[in-house]
Design a protein around this motif. Structure first.
Motif, mmCIF file in Angstrom:
data_model
loop_
_atom_site.group_PDB
_atom_site.id
_atom_site.type_symbol
_atom_site.label_atom_id
_atom_site.label_comp_id
_atom_site.label_asym_id
_atom_site.label_seq_id
_atom_site.Cartn_x
_atom_site.Cartn_y
_atom_site.Cartn_z
ATOM 1 N N ARG A 208 0.811 -1.223 0.000
ATOM 2 C CA ARG A 208 0.000 0.000 0.000
ATOM 3 C C ARG A 208 0.846 1.276 0.000
ATOM 4 O O ARG A 208 0.403 2.321 -0.471
ATOM 5 N N LYS A 209 2.058 1.189 0.531
ATOM 6 C CA LYS A 209 2.942 2.369 0.595
ATOM 7 C C LYS A 209 3.186 2.951 -0.784
ATOM 8 O O LYS A 209 3.272 4.175 -0.947
ATOM 9 N N PHE A 210 3.311 2.099 -1.801
ATOM 10 C CA PHE A 210 3.657 2.558 -3.147
ATOM 11 C C PHE A 210 2.437 2.688 -4.061
ATOM 12 O O PHE A 210 2.597 2.897 -5.265
ATOM 13 N N ALA A 211 1.251 2.533 -3.505
ATOM 14 C CA ALA A 211 0.038 2.488 -4.333
ATOM 15 C C ALA A 211 -0.618 3.852 -4.456
ATOM 16 O O ALA A 211 -0.656 4.635 -3.502
ATOM 17 N N PHE A 297 1.188 -2.723 -9.611
ATOM 18 C CA PHE A 297 1.564 -1.318 -9.473
ATOM 19 C C PHE A 297 1.274 -0.534 -10.743
ATOM 20 O O PHE A 297 0.851 0.628 -10.689
ATOM 21 N N LEU A 298 1.472 -1.153 -11.902
ATOM 22 C CA LEU A 298 1.177 -0.477 -13.166
ATOM 23 C C LEU A 298 -0.311 -0.159 -13.292
ATOM 24 O O LEU A 298 -0.704 0.968 -13.610
ATOM 25 N N TYR A 299 -1.148 -1.164 -13.042
ATOM 26 C CA TYR A 299 -2.585 -0.949 -13.163
ATOM 27 C C TYR A 299 -3.099 0.011 -12.095
ATOM 28 O O TYR A 299 -3.998 0.810 -12.342
ATOM 29 N N ASN A 300 -2.526 -0.070 -10.911
ATOM 30 C CA ASN A 300 -2.956 0.811 -9.831
ATOM 31 C C ASN A 300 -2.587 2.258 -10.112
ATOM 32 O O ASN A 300 -3.274 3.180 -9.659
ATOM 33 N N SER A 301 -1.501 2.464 -10.866
ATOM 34 C CA SER A 301 -0.998 3.813 -11.111
ATOM 35 C C SER A 301 -1.579 4.457 -12.362
ATOM 36 O O SER A 301 -1.433 5.668 -12.554
ATOM 37 N N LEU A 302 -2.213 3.671 -13.215
ATOM 38 C CA LEU A 302 -2.739 4.196 -14.473
ATOM 39 C C LEU A 302 -3.990 5.031 -14.203
ATOM 40 O O LEU A 302 -5.004 4.524 -13.730
ATOM 41 N N GLN A 303 -3.899 6.320 -14.504
ATOM 42 C CA GLN A 303 -4.952 7.261 -14.126
ATOM 43 C C GLN A 303 -5.428 8.051 -15.344
ATOM 44 O O GLN A 303 -4.666 8.810 -15.940
ATOM 45 N N HIS A 315 -10.229 17.174 -23.546
ATOM 46 C CA HIS A 315 -9.023 16.424 -23.857
ATOM 47 C C HIS A 315 -8.858 15.310 -22.829
ATOM 48 O O HIS A 315 -8.979 15.536 -21.627
ATOM 49 N N GLN A 316 -8.579 14.107 -23.312
ATOM 50 C CA GLN A 316 -8.377 12.968 -22.422
ATOM 51 C C GLN A 316 -6.957 12.434 -22.592
ATOM 52 O O GLN A 316 -6.441 12.358 -23.700
ATOM 53 N N ARG A 317 -6.336 12.100 -21.488
ATOM 54 C CA ARG A 317 -5.001 11.533 -21.533
ATOM 55 C C ARG A 317 -4.831 10.555 -20.371
ATOM 56 O O ARG A 317 -5.658 10.514 -19.452
ATOM 57 N N LYS A 318 -3.797 9.780 -20.446
ATOM 58 C CA LYS A 318 -3.513 8.820 -19.392
ATOM 59 C C LYS A 318 -2.211 9.198 -18.710
ATOM 60 O O LYS A 318 -1.217 9.509 -19.377
ATOM 61 N N VAL A 319 -2.222 9.142 -17.394
ATOM 62 C CA VAL A 319 -1.026 9.434 -16.611
ATOM 63 C C VAL A 319 -0.650 8.191 -15.827
ATOM 64 O O VAL A 319 -1.480 7.618 -15.116
ATOM 65 N N LEU A 320 0.585 7.762 -15.966
ATOM 66 C CA LEU A 320 1.082 6.641 -15.180
ATOM 67 C C LEU A 320 1.685 7.222 -13.904
ATOM 68 O O LEU A 320 2.859 7.583 -13.856
ATOM 69 N N ASN A 321 0.823 7.309 -12.892
ATOM 70 C CA ASN A 321 1.176 8.022 -11.666
ATOM 71 C C ASN A 321 1.917 7.102 -10.699
ATOM 72 O O ASN A 321 1.482 6.882 -9.568
#
Length: 437
Positions: A208-211, A297-303, A315-321
């Motif tokens: 959870r720390k990195f999520a 982590f990849l799926y959790n960070s995809l925003q 405008h729509q974009r994806k951020v890998l947060n």
């Protein structure tokens, strides 16, 4: 009858017929990971049984493994790292043989004798490990003297294993190459339950720390009918993928049976000190599928991000947060309009300064100069946001005049002006602060 599945000249053998299988990782990549493939993170492997890491995915996985090792070994005074061979002494059916040599030896064997000949050949072939547990159990006795036979203590390792692919319709006996991170904890019987609870809490907190969305990670007890052989209790760390909940990490309480079975010697050699009492320790196993963890982590960070411009266009974009500690690239260096040769020299000098300080940097300036117009910069920022780059630094002719450059933050999209002499320390402080949260 023993059958085999050929991977070029390499054979992985099982007692079940081997058929082509699609891994959960591959299904997730096909259903929702096109962006991740595009930006060189993860793509399905040619064998269909593992994921292939691209340029950014390889660095992300390295960062995840490094953080696991820091949390489990470096910051734990009673945990020690080990390294054991990929070959296994377990009595498992997974073998590796030279396919061409096997074909030559079986070419003239009558069908009636084929089964016996295969059994004889496999007795001398290398076995592949399916987990790291056995290696730690074998290292228990050699570790005792060094640790003065005092409990508790743990042995940790990261390595490749070959694990069965979950059976689905039409598939059985297939194995997948997995990067496993393992902690084997030795403790007394009276404290084993408390230690299992402790490590379950620690591991959930670590995920959870990195999520970006911590609630997607959870723990649950393993049902009694699902317990592994020899285990009295089990706990799972789960992640809620778009396709459903999957296990990232499993914790087992095994008692001392596996330890006694491994060493097959007098109990005296296995005795440890628990206070004033001598006991044969109980074994707790904590093992994580780190390939599945990287995908989590990849799926959790995809925003997905939506923004309306001044002309009311959406405008729509994806951020890998990605968490700053895990992000493969901390900063991208680009140059705007100006004297190309001089700007390039500044970028090269700054890049070298970042790399020497341990800050991973992307040399975007090698692609040429960028116009400082709104549309051009938006396209550049969208590219870096999908890559998960934390900061974008733009070097322009103004930098040549007075040393000022523009820094854009991925998470806030805020741009600020900063002197070139301050940027390295700014990045180091930012990353350090994220690690200590």
């Amino acid at each position: 009858m023993l059958t085999y599945c050929m991977r070029k000249r390499l054979f992985l053998l099982s007692r079940e017929p081997l058929k082509a299988a699609v891994s959960p990782q591959q299904r997730r990549c096909e259903s929702g990971g096109s962006m991740l493939e595009l930006q060189h993170y993860v793509s399905s492997g040619g064998t269909g049984r593992r994921s292939t890491y691209g340029l950014l995915g390889t660095e992300l996985k390295r960062n995840v493994l490094q953080q696991w090792w820091t949390a489990v070994v470096s910051l734990q005074p009673q945990v020690f790292g080990i390294s054991t061979p990929c070959s296994s002494t377990e009595r498992r059916t997974l073998k590796i043989v030279d396919g061409e040599a096997l074909g030559d030896q079986l070419k003239d064997v009558p069908e009636a004798q084929l089964k016996g000949r295969l059994h004889k050949l496999f007795q001398h072939d290398q076995s592949l490990r399916t987990s790291l547990l056995q290696g730690a159990l074998e290292q228990f006795v050699p570790s005792l003297e060094l640790l003065n036979k005092k409990l508790p203590f743990g042995l940790a390792e990261i390595g490749l294993c070959y694990q069965p692919v979950p059976e689905r319709a039409g598939t059985s006996g297939c194995f997948s190459e997995v990067t496993e991170a393992s902690l084997v904890w030795f403790c007394s019987v009276r404290t084993s339950s408390q230690w299992l609870d402790y490590w379950a809490r620690q591991r959930l907190q670590w995920w959870r720390k990195f999520a970006l969305g911590p609630s997607d990670f959870s723990v649950c007890d393993v049902l009694s009918e699902e317990l592994e052989e020899g285990a009295s209790r089990g706990v799972k760390v789960l992640y809620q993928f778009p396709s459903g909940s999957e296990t990232l990490e499993t914790l087992w309480s095994f008692g001392n049976t596996k330890l006694l079975k491994t060493h097959r010697s007098s109990r005296a050699k296995l005795q440890c000190r628990d206070g004033r009492t001598s006991v044969v320790p109980h074994v707790l196993s904590v093992s994580a599928n780190m390939d599945k963890g990287v995908l989590a982590f990849l799926y959790n960070s995809l925003q997905p991000v939506q923004k309306v411009d001044s002309k009311q266009r959406l405008h729509q974009r994806k951020v890998l947060n990605l968490h700053p500690t895990l992000a493969p690239v901390k900063v991208a260096l680009d140059m705007g309009k100006g004297s190309t040769s001089e700007l390039r020299q500044v970028c090269e000098g700054l890049l070298q300064e970042f790399l020497e300080a341990g800050i991973s940097a992307w040399p975007g300036y090698l692609d040429g100069t960028y116009s400082t117009s709104y549309s051009t910069l938006q396209s550049l920022h969208a590219k870096y946001d999908e890559m998960g780059v934390l900061f974008t630094v733009l070097i322009t002719d103004i930098t040549l005049e007075n040393g000022l450059l523009t820094v854009r933050n991925r998470n806030t999209t805020v741009k600020e002006t900063m002197h070139i002499s301050e940027i390295k320390q700014f990045l180091l402080k930012y990353i350090s602060a994220a690690e200590n949260i």
